[in-house]
Design an enzyme around this catalytic site. Structure first.
Site, PDB file in Angstrom:
ATOM      1  N   GLU A   1       0.848  -1.198   0.000  1.00  0.00           N
ATOM      2  CA  GLU A   1       0.000   0.000   0.000  1.00  0.00           C
ATOM      3  C   GLU A   1       0.880   1.243   0.000  1.00  0.00           C
ATOM      4  O   GLU A   1       0.514   2.280  -0.540  1.00  0.00           O
ATOM      5  CB  GLU A   1      -0.925  -0.008   1.230  1.00  0.00           C
ATOM      6  CG  GLU A   1      -1.845   1.202   1.293  1.00  0.00           C
ATOM      7  CD  GLU A   1      -2.899   1.131   2.409  1.00  0.00           C
ATOM      8  OE1 GLU A   1      -3.049   0.062   3.012  1.00  0.00           O
ATOM      9  OE2 GLU A   1      -3.548   2.151   2.647  1.00  0.00           O
TER      10      GLU A   1
ATOM     11  N   GLU B   1       1.484  11.372  12.133  1.00  0.00           N
ATOM     12  CA  GLU B   1       1.941  11.277  13.538  1.00  0.00           C
ATOM     13  C   GLU B   1       2.545   9.896  13.791  1.00  0.00           C
ATOM     14  O   GLU B   1       3.585   9.765  14.438  1.00  0.00           O
ATOM     15  CB  GLU B   1       0.785  11.503  14.519  1.00  0.00           C
ATOM     16  CG  GLU B   1       0.276  12.927  14.600  1.00  0.00           C
ATOM     17  CD  GLU B   1      -0.755  13.237  13.519  1.00  0.00           C
ATOM     18  OE1 GLU B   1      -1.038  12.367  12.667  1.00  0.00           O
ATOM     19  OE2 GLU B   1      -1.278  14.364  13.515  1.00  0.00           O
TER      20      GLU B   1
HETATM   21  C1  LIG Z   1      -9.947   9.259   2.750  1.00  0.00           C
HETATM   22  C2  LIG Z   1      -9.613   8.004   3.496  1.00  0.00           C
HETATM   23  C3  LIG Z   1      -9.695   6.792   2.841  1.00  0.00           C
HETATM   24  C4  LIG Z   1      -9.446   5.604   3.542  1.00  0.00           C
HETATM   25  N1  LIG Z   1      -9.612   4.411   2.886  1.00  0.00           N
HETATM   26  C5  LIG Z   1      -9.543   3.249   3.593  1.00  0.00           C
HETATM   27  C6  LIG Z   1      -9.879   2.003   2.977  1.00  0.00           C
HETATM   28  O1  LIG Z   1     -10.217   1.931   1.790  1.00  0.00           O
HETATM   29  N2  LIG Z   1      -9.853   0.889   3.730  1.00  0.00           N
HETATM   30  C7  LIG Z   1      -9.473   0.905   5.046  1.00  0.00           C
HETATM   31  O2  LIG Z   1      -9.439  -0.159   5.656  1.00  0.00           O
HETATM   32  N3  LIG Z   1      -9.142   2.074   5.660  1.00  0.00           N
HETATM   33  C8  LIG Z   1      -9.177   3.244   4.963  1.00  0.00           C
HETATM   34  N4  LIG Z   1      -8.876   4.450   5.581  1.00  0.00           N
HETATM   35  C9  LIG Z   1      -8.582   4.435   7.012  1.00  0.00           C
HETATM   36  C10 LIG Z   1      -7.193   4.913   7.373  1.00  0.00           C
HETATM   37  O3  LIG Z   1      -6.248   3.918   7.156  1.00  0.00           O
HETATM   38  C11 LIG Z   1      -7.292   5.379   8.837  1.00  0.00           C
HETATM   39  O4  LIG Z   1      -8.059   6.566   8.832  1.00  0.00           O
HETATM   40  C12 LIG Z   1      -5.949   5.634   9.459  1.00  0.00           C
HETATM   41  O5  LIG Z   1      -5.289   4.408   9.680  1.00  0.00           O
HETATM   42  C13 LIG Z   1      -6.057   6.411  10.799  1.00  0.00           C
HETATM   43  O6  LIG Z   1      -6.929   5.758  11.669  1.00  0.00           O
HETATM   44  P1  LIG Z   1      -8.162   6.498  12.384  1.00  0.00           P
HETATM   45  O7  LIG Z   1      -8.876   7.293  11.330  1.00  0.00           O
HETATM   46  O8  LIG Z   1      -8.926   5.458  13.140  1.00  0.00           O
HETATM   47  O9  LIG Z   1      -7.515   7.535  13.379  1.00  0.00           O
HETATM   48  P2  LIG Z   1      -6.951   7.231  14.832  1.00  0.00           P
HETATM   49  O10 LIG Z   1      -6.072   6.037  14.782  1.00  0.00           O
HETATM   50  O11 LIG Z   1      -8.094   7.221  15.794  1.00  0.00           O
HETATM   51  O12 LIG Z   1      -6.083   8.519  15.076  1.00  0.00           O
HETATM   52  C14 LIG Z   1      -6.605   9.787  15.451  1.00  0.00           C
HETATM   53  C15 LIG Z   1      -5.426  10.747  15.617  1.00  0.00           C
HETATM   54  O13 LIG Z   1      -4.537  10.254  16.628  1.00  0.00           O
HETATM   55  C16 LIG Z   1      -3.223  10.100  16.093  1.00  0.00           C
HETATM   56  N5  LIG Z   1      -2.574   8.901  16.668  1.00  0.00           N
HETATM   57  C17 LIG Z   1      -3.107   7.656  16.756  1.00  0.00           C
HETATM   58  N6  LIG Z   1      -2.209   6.798  17.306  1.00  0.00           N
HETATM   59  C18 LIG Z   1      -1.101   7.530  17.556  1.00  0.00           C
HETATM   60  C19 LIG Z   1       0.180   7.211  18.112  1.00  0.00           C
HETATM   61  N7  LIG Z   1       0.487   5.966  18.505  1.00  0.00           N
HETATM   62  N8  LIG Z   1       1.079   8.222  18.224  1.00  0.00           N
HETATM   63  C20 LIG Z   1       0.787   9.485  17.817  1.00  0.00           C
HETATM   64  N9  LIG Z   1      -0.402   9.828  17.301  1.00  0.00           N
HETATM   65  C21 LIG Z   1      -1.331   8.881  17.166  1.00  0.00           C
HETATM   66  C22 LIG Z   1      -3.430   9.935  14.595  1.00  0.00           C
HETATM   67  O14 LIG Z   1      -2.294  10.280  13.855  1.00  0.00           O
HETATM   68  C23 LIG Z   1      -4.587  10.879  14.342  1.00  0.00           C
HETATM   69  O15 LIG Z   1      -4.154  12.201  14.221  1.00  0.00           O
HETATM   70  C24 LIG Z   1      -9.070   5.644   4.906  1.00  0.00           C
HETATM   71  C25 LIG Z   1      -8.969   6.890   5.555  1.00  0.00           C
HETATM   72  C26 LIG Z   1      -9.245   8.052   4.868  1.00  0.00           C
HETATM   73  C27 LIG Z   1      -9.150   9.354   5.609  1.00  0.00           C
END
Ligand SMILES: Cc1cc2nc3c(=O)[nH]c(=O)nc-3n(C[C@H](O)[C@H](O)[C@H](O)COP(=O)(O)OP(=O)(O)OC[C@H]3O[C@@H](n4cnc5c(N)ncnc54)[C@H](O)[C@@H]3O)c2cc1C
Length: 393
Positions: A244, A380
């Site tokens: 990916e 992050e």
């Molecule tokens: C437009 C878009 C398309 C996507 N398409 C897909 C898809 O097709 N299939 C799929 O499975 N997923 C998809 N995703 C999901 C994407 O992989 C996740 O959004 C991403 O992994 C972040 O997870 P979260 O949104 O749950 O945020 P969270 O993990 O809840 O994070 C929230 C915030 O906390 C920060 N954070 C979290 N953990 C830590 C850490 N350990 N240290 C420092 N900061 C931290 C993050 O950087 C972020 O700013 C997509 C996301 C977007 C926005």
């Protein structure tokens, strides 16, 4: 280290350019440049054109019907395609699932699914993320319980990109809730037309709906659709993520965005002069161009190391952060260049003067590309990876 292209690579680039010139419909390229949503038929049509040249799966070995390109050839193809505003290859089948099936799938799975990806018989989407399991992916809860020769799946996936077009989804599911969370995950291929699957669109800031929620309510999936072994899915999931994160720097996209910004800044007037002559604006454009040149060199350095068999280290995290920052800066400058013209959010009901759609597209692109620093591993989290690696020495 030699970072110039060989004569063969230069000839390859010329071949790609000639193909793009002959085959890419200018109306389609304009839609891509303006960041308008492409229809399913447009995306599939572009795949079919590439496949007719054997270029759809540049990353697959020839034995599976791919082009067997080197990392440098793939880079050249991606850069030229982005500069010409060709549609992106939808990554889920070609770039993600294909390599997993080639490495971990059974012979039957390879023979059945791989040709269907190339022919466009199936449209795949990625069911990894869940509410509560994004960055911390191993916390996923969507469960699959074995019942005879089927699994019964219950749970929810989210952010499923282009899932509205898909007939198949590859999913990470929990098959064991005891022990270490990474050890109870399996990799399952699910037909989205099975009773109990529901897809709901998520409307984004720019008014489009490219992502979805996918719900599973007692969905029966043949056990033959399990990839590899039960409870070993985390290994396959991580392998997929390394694929990916290819083309992570997005040099081609940034170069195309920079070319566009220069064109817009030249055309826009500021105090009676072209905006590109304004010293402050020109300095900002020059700053981001320098960053892009530096990133492009780092990217080539990485490709050159990969060509010599070295695995990328924290450079890929560096490129993810830099590449997304550069594109978001370019988007912001382009939107600023349009000023008030870029204020409206959508084209609907905004049949403005010539060029109005380009100004609105700048806003839509700026909004939509907030996603770049989140998906594929948020910036992050990339910073944590870099600092962790540096702390280890
Ligand atoms: C437009 C878009 C398309 C996507 N398409 C897909 C898809 O097709 N299939 C799929 O499975 N997923 C998809 N995703 C999901 C994407 O992989 C996740 O959004 C991403 O992994 C972040 O997870 P979260 O949104 O749950 O945020 P969270 O993990 O809840 O994070 C929230 C915030 O906390 C920060 N954070 C979290 N953990 C830590 C850490 N350990 N240290 C420092 N900061 C931290 C993050 O950087 C972020 O700013 C997509 C996301 C977007 C926005």
């Amino acid at each position: 280290m030699d970072m110039s292209f060989t004569p063969e690579e230069t000839a390859f680039r010329d071949d790609i350019r000639a193909f793009l010139k002959a085959e890419l419909d200018p109306a389609l390229a304009r839609k891509v440049r303006l960041h308008h949503d492409l229809t399913k038929a447009e995306m599939e049509g572009w795949h079919a054109k590439l496949q007719s040249r054997g270029w759809l799966a540049g990353n697959w070995p020839k034995e599976f019907g791919g082009a067997g390109w080197t990392a440098i050839q793939r880079h050249i193809f991606e850069e030229e395609s982005a500069r010409a505003h060709a549609p992106r290859i939808v990554p889920f089948g070609i770039a993600m699932l294909g390599p997993v099936l080639q490495k971990f799938g059974s012979k039957e799975q390879q023979d059945h699914w791989l040709p269907r990806i190339l022919n466009g018989d199936d449209w795949w989407c990625q069911g990894y993320s869940e509410p509560g399991a994004g960055s911390d992916l191993a916390s996923l809860r969507c469960e699959a319980v074995r019942d005879g020769d089927h699994y019964v799946v219950n749970g929810q996936k989210t952010w499923t990109t282009l899932g509205q077009h898909a007939n198949m989804i590859f999913c990470l599911v929990r098959t064991n809730a005891t022990g270490k969370k990474q050890e109870g995950i399996s990799f399952l291929l699910i037909d989205m037309e099975t009773p109990g699957v529901t897809v709901r669109p998520i409307v984004l800031l720019d008014g489009t709906a490219e992502v979805n929620e996918v719900w599973f309510d007692n969905v029966r999936v043949p056990a033959a659709n399990l990839v590899g072994e039960e409870n070993q899915g985390w290994t396959y999931a991580k392998y997929l993520l390394t694929h990916e994160r290819t083309n992570i720097a997005g040099v081609g996209f940034a170069t195309a965005a920079l070319d566009n910004l220069k064109r817009v800044a030249k055309a826009q007037r500021h105090r009676g002069q072209p905006l590109s002559d304004d010293p402050l604006f020109a300095a900002e454009m020059a700053g981001v161009e320098i960053e892009l040149m530096a990133m492009s060199t780092t990217n080539l350095r990485m490709l050159s190391a990969a060509a010599q068999g070295q695995a990328p280290g924290i450079e890929s995290s560096m490129l993810k952060i830099k590449g997304t920052q550069i594109r978001q800066r370019l988007d912001a400058l382009t939107r600023r260049a349009y000023g008030g013209q870029a204020m409206a959010l959508t084209l609907e009901g905004n049949e403005g003067p010539e060029g109005a759609d380009e100004a609105l597209a700048a806003s839509a692109t700026w909004l939509n590309n907030r996603k770049l620093s989140i998906y594929g591993g948020s910036n992050e989290v990339q910073r944590s990876i870099i600092s962790g690696a540096l702390a280890k020495g």
